[in-house]
Scaffold this motif. Structure first.
Motif, PDB file in Angstrom:
ATOM      1  N   PHE A 111       7.799 -24.296 -12.112  1.00  0.00           N
ATOM      2  CA  PHE A 111       7.128 -23.085 -11.399  1.00  0.00           C
ATOM      3  C   PHE A 111       5.772 -23.480 -10.533  1.00  0.00           C
ATOM      4  CE2 PHE A 111       4.348 -19.215 -12.049  1.00  0.00           C
ATOM      5  CZ  PHE A 111       5.000 -18.615 -11.177  1.00  0.00           C
ATOM      6  N   SER A 114       7.088 -24.534  -7.205  1.00  0.00           N
ATOM      7  CA  SER A 114       7.874 -23.007  -6.366  1.00  0.00           C
ATOM      8  C   SER A 114       6.649 -22.442  -5.773  1.00  0.00           C
ATOM      9  CB  SER A 114       8.361 -22.443  -7.275  1.00  0.00           C
ATOM     10  OG  SER A 114       7.700 -21.386  -8.043  1.00  0.00           O
ATOM     11  N   ARG A 118       3.274 -22.177  -1.360  1.00  0.00           N
ATOM     12  CA  ARG A 118       4.646 -21.613  -1.282  1.00  0.00           C
ATOM     13  C   ARG A 118       5.820 -22.453  -1.407  1.00  0.00           C
ATOM     14  NH1 ARG A 118       1.336 -19.020   3.096  1.00  0.00           N
ATOM     15  NH2 ARG A 118       0.327 -17.289   2.236  1.00  0.00           N
ATOM     16  N   MET A 150       7.951 -14.861 -19.007  1.00  0.00           N
ATOM     17  CA  MET A 150       8.030 -13.647 -18.253  1.00  0.00           C
ATOM     18  C   MET A 150       7.676 -13.638 -16.868  1.00  0.00           C
ATOM     19  SD  MET A 150       9.083 -11.025 -19.913  1.00  0.00           S
ATOM     20  CE  MET A 150       9.713 -10.823 -21.480  1.00  0.00           C
ATOM     21  N   ILE A 151       6.995 -14.738 -16.521  1.00  0.00           N
ATOM     22  CA  ILE A 151       6.610 -15.120 -15.091  1.00  0.00           C
ATOM     23  C   ILE A 151       7.222 -16.293 -14.529  1.00  0.00           C
ATOM     24  CG2 ILE A 151       4.589 -15.600 -13.446  1.00  0.00           C
ATOM     25  CD1 ILE A 151       2.879 -13.984 -15.691  1.00  0.00           C
ATOM     26  N   GLY A 152       7.717 -16.275 -13.512  1.00  0.00           N
ATOM     27  CA  GLY A 152       8.523 -17.566 -13.040  1.00  0.00           C
ATOM     28  C   GLY A 152       9.297 -17.298 -11.717  1.00  0.00           C
ATOM     29  N   ALA A 153      10.222 -18.277 -11.404  1.00  0.00           N
ATOM     30  CA  ALA A 153      10.934 -18.055 -10.257  1.00  0.00           C
ATOM     31  C   ALA A 153      12.175 -18.943 -10.402  1.00  0.00           C
ATOM     32  CB  ALA A 153       9.898 -18.806  -9.087  1.00  0.00           C
ATOM     33  N   PHE A 154      13.253 -18.513  -9.554  1.00  0.00           N
ATOM     34  CA  PHE A 154      14.455 -19.183  -9.325  1.00  0.00           C
ATOM     35  C   PHE A 154      14.087 -20.391  -8.312  1.00  0.00           C
ATOM     36  CE2 PHE A 154      16.311 -15.370 -11.139  1.00  0.00           C
ATOM     37  CZ  PHE A 154      17.064 -15.963 -12.296  1.00  0.00           C
TER      38      PHE A 154
ATOM     39  N   PHE B 111       3.422 -11.536  -4.188  1.00  0.00           N
ATOM     40  CA  PHE B 111       3.461 -12.551  -5.226  1.00  0.00           C
ATOM     41  C   PHE B 111       4.096 -12.093  -6.749  1.00  0.00           C
ATOM     42  CE2 PHE B 111       1.461 -15.929  -7.676  1.00  0.00           C
ATOM     43  CZ  PHE B 111       2.427 -17.229  -7.461  1.00  0.00           C
ATOM     44  N   SER B 114       7.526 -11.325  -6.749  1.00  0.00           N
ATOM     45  CA  SER B 114       8.516 -12.725  -6.725  1.00  0.00           C
ATOM     46  C   SER B 114       8.512 -13.439  -7.891  1.00  0.00           C
ATOM     47  CB  SER B 114       7.699 -13.400  -5.490  1.00  0.00           C
ATOM     48  OG  SER B 114       6.698 -14.361  -5.898  1.00  0.00           O
ATOM     49  N   THR B 115       7.555 -13.188  -8.986  1.00  0.00           N
ATOM     50  CA  THR B 115       7.525 -13.988  -9.832  1.00  0.00           C
ATOM     51  C   THR B 115       7.641 -13.226 -11.400  1.00  0.00           C
ATOM     52  OG1 THR B 115       4.930 -13.852 -10.089  1.00  0.00           O
ATOM     53  CG2 THR B 115       6.163 -15.853  -9.025  1.00  0.00           C
ATOM     54  N   TYR B 116       7.374 -11.893 -11.501  1.00  0.00           N
ATOM     55  CA  TYR B 116       7.800 -11.142 -12.537  1.00  0.00           C
ATOM     56  C   TYR B 116       9.141 -11.168 -12.807  1.00  0.00           C
ATOM     57  CZ  TYR B 116       7.595  -7.325 -16.037  1.00  0.00           C
ATOM     58  OH  TYR B 116       7.852  -6.544 -17.292  1.00  0.00           O
ATOM     59  N   ARG B 118      11.096 -13.566 -12.724  1.00  0.00           N
ATOM     60  CA  ARG B 118      11.725 -14.414 -11.770  1.00  0.00           C
ATOM     61  C   ARG B 118      12.025 -13.626 -10.369  1.00  0.00           C
ATOM     62  NH1 ARG B 118      14.430 -16.845 -16.352  1.00  0.00           N
ATOM     63  NH2 ARG B 118      13.205 -18.585 -17.026  1.00  0.00           N
ATOM     64  N   GLY B 119      11.455 -12.446 -10.340  1.00  0.00           N
ATOM     65  CA  GLY B 119      11.808 -11.668  -9.119  1.00  0.00           C
ATOM     66  C   GLY B 119      12.186 -10.492  -9.296  1.00  0.00           C
ATOM     67  N   THR B 140       3.793 -14.328   0.796  1.00  0.00           N
ATOM     68  CA  THR B 140       2.852 -13.678  -0.419  1.00  0.00           C
ATOM     69  C   THR B 140       2.012 -14.913  -1.083  1.00  0.00           C
ATOM     70  OG1 THR B 140       4.262 -14.200  -2.351  1.00  0.00           O
ATOM     71  CG2 THR B 140       5.043 -12.244  -1.079  1.00  0.00           C
ATOM     72  N   ALA B 153       4.411 -17.741  -2.592  1.00  0.00           N
ATOM     73  CA  ALA B 153       5.833 -17.856  -2.456  1.00  0.00           C
ATOM     74  C   ALA B 153       6.331 -17.079  -0.936  1.00  0.00           C
ATOM     75  CB  ALA B 153       6.520 -17.105  -3.522  1.00  0.00           C
ATOM     76  N   PHE B 154       7.537 -17.866  -0.711  1.00  0.00           N
ATOM     77  CA  PHE B 154       8.148 -16.787   0.700  1.00  0.00           C
ATOM     78  C   PHE B 154       8.976 -16.029  -0.373  1.00  0.00           C
ATOM     79  CE2 PHE B 154       7.071 -20.828   2.710  1.00  0.00           C
ATOM     80  CZ  PHE B 154       6.380 -20.460   3.816  1.00  0.00           C
TER      81      PHE B 154
END
Lengths: 363, 363
Positions: A111, A114, A118, A150-154, B111, B114-116, B118-119, B140, B153-154
């Protein structure tokens, strides 16, 4: 052995084997050559037990940041601390992060990678069995006071280097916990593999060669699914088999008290009971599966610590909840998962069945 | 008017016009129909001045969260607070965020989206001229104590609804600041448009029709670039014209003291001087551009508040810094940008030229 992961956003290889750290790292020279700085993120426990091997086999200079172990690593505060470290080291968009540790380290480091400027590249170097699952597929996350992950990204890594040497420092509970995800990978993909697991050695005493094969097999199952659905719009949900009820147990107990894989094992049993109703799984199999779990030392006591009402609160926090309705991954037959909306009343009924079954077996 | 943005990860439309909020929102019914909850994120100032119009024209029920105005909105703390709000409202992956405000609100809300979990989807509803730039293209970010926009993040919005009605509450300084990004879009794309700007009305007194055309033109320039390079590997860097030196001035002054666009205008002048050396821009044009800026009330006093040594620290934090070397976007001729590595010595020389030119003109 190399297993390709062809995610929609990015393709990369998982290299798995014993004593491969140096060789696999060298094979990624094209990645390291581009990096203006290399940052290794790890935790206290991993660094304490794996430092010597890592230092002897990692062929590049790096900046080291050792984080607190366990879920603390995935706190908001630690996320901020790591970003501060990167900024202080003057890391740029060309800097490369090495996530060296178990699932928590990988989730946090991924994370961070990611979101730092950015997005910067990172490599997963998992050190646990559980991380054969979490290090592959690009799910990264931190925890919020109101919910785990709960907060993250692919966000996909550039590569995964899985050196089995690191597994030697795991204790029995950690091996058992990690193997629950292997068993899950078997249940959603391959009835014959499930038979092999149920009839085989204790999961904590598998011969090394068998273990490597199982881990590679699990990664292949996951890679195939991630290739079809990177961001969990459809089939990726199958990887959540056992996790809805399992997460509720884990969360109710307070994270860390019940190991993730132990909670997943409870969730898998719950799922099998649900699958008897919505799929063609028969009760004999469910009982046999429970027997296997008990023989392998998976604990089920946590179920009795909470009422269904207490679990409900956590069930409803599941990320698969759709317009207020619970969704479960179930099995039609072993190896054939599907997603099913289930009413809360039905969930309670199965919860009662689970409790009754556990009492019956444990008498 | 609709302007398509075909980013690699996701395509969407920017709808721009006067009094279009209701109509454009209704046209997006397919998005709203999918949402289990709608959350409007805005700031105190925007909500104070735009509440009535928004409430009268936004045709859906929503949960409102009003944040502090200005850069505070982009703090780590506010990022956490907004995530807490979403969790408390039991938002899911199907919930939809509306980013209603200027650049800071859009950056933060994007942002968060994009992260809640994972988007989750979000829609930009910009309320400033500056946001014609920031709301389009999917950049963002939040700020870190050690640097602005360092974490982000983009992540592309589902749509941008740009209702010019909101611009009426802007003061002259905000209009002037926002127009600097329009001027930048002209400089990197179209010599004839630059002529039109230099010869036209004061940028703070443009007829509404002209303003809308300029904003649409700027968005088109940006959209075309983002389509080619979503994640700033190559041509997207052109959008940073004037920003390297501009950001240094902005940061040295302490964010908020010099408006972003005012700092960019200083940066554009610096860039023109550099472009005389590396490109074919002639000094007559640079002086004419400065005259235009002064006539339009852009302030340049901030330059004299800092030595070049003080600015250097901030110049080196630029995200375009490549293996320790500064990179500037320059103009070969007006409308034709390119990226150039520049030694710090050369930067200092141009800094001195800038100071001399300002003294010459202001005597």
């Amino acid at each position: 052995m190399k297993i390709p992961v062809r995610a929609a956003s990015h393709s990369y290889d998982v290299t798995i084997g014993k004593g491969i750290l140096k060789e696999a790292t060298t094979a990624l020279d094209y990645l390291f050559a581009k990096a203006d700085k290399i940052v290794v993120l790890t935790d206290e426990n991993v660094w304490h037990s794996q430092k010597d091997y890592f230092e002897a086999n990692f062929p590049h200079a790096y900046h080291l940041h050792v984080m607190p172990a366990g879920e603390t690593c995935k706190s908001f505060e630690n996320y901020n601390t790591v970003q501060t470290f990167l900024l202080e080291q003057k890391c740029t968009r060309k800097s490369l992060i090495i996530a060296f540790g178990g699932g928590a380290v990988g989730d946090l480091a991924g994370f961070v990678a990611s979101t730092y400027m950015r997005g910067i590249p990172f490599i997963q170097v998992p050190t646990t069995i559980l991380a054969h699952d979490s290090a592959v597929g690009g799910k990264t996350a931190i925890n919020h006071a109101l919910g785990k992950n709960m907060i993250g990204a692919f966000y996909q890594p550039e590569a995964v280097i899985y050196d089995i040497t690191f597994l030697h420092s795991l204790n029995e509970k950690e091996v058992r916990s990690g193997m629950a995800e292997v068993i899950k990978h078997a249940l959603i993909s391959d009835a014959q593999w499930v038979e092999e697991l149920l009839e085989g050695e204790f999961v904590t005493q598998l011969p090394e060669e068998t273990l490597v094969n199982y881990l590679a097999h699990g990664i292949q199952v996951k890679a195939k699914i991630v290739e079809q659905d990177e961001t969990e719009q459809s089939v990726r949900k199958f990887l959540n088999l056992g996790h809805t009820y399992g997460h509720a147990i884990e969360a109710a107990a307070g994270y860390g008290r019940v190991a993730h894989g132990e909670a997943v094992m409870i969730g898998l049993l719950y799922t099998l009971l649900l699958s008897e109703q919505y799929g063609k799984v028969n009760h004999q199999f469910t009982k046999r599966f429970l027997q296997f779990a008990l023989e392998n030392g998976y604990p089920f006591e946590a179920v009795h610590e909470f009422t269904f009402e207490q679990l409900t609160e956590y069930l409803l926090k599941d990320k698969k909840v759709d317009y207020g309705q619970l969704q479960f991954v179930l099995l039609d037959t072993i190896g054939h998962p599907f997603v099913q909306k289930v009413e809360l009343e039905k969930c309670e009924q199965i919860d009662q069945q689970l409790r009754a079954l556990l009492e019956e077996v444990q008498q």
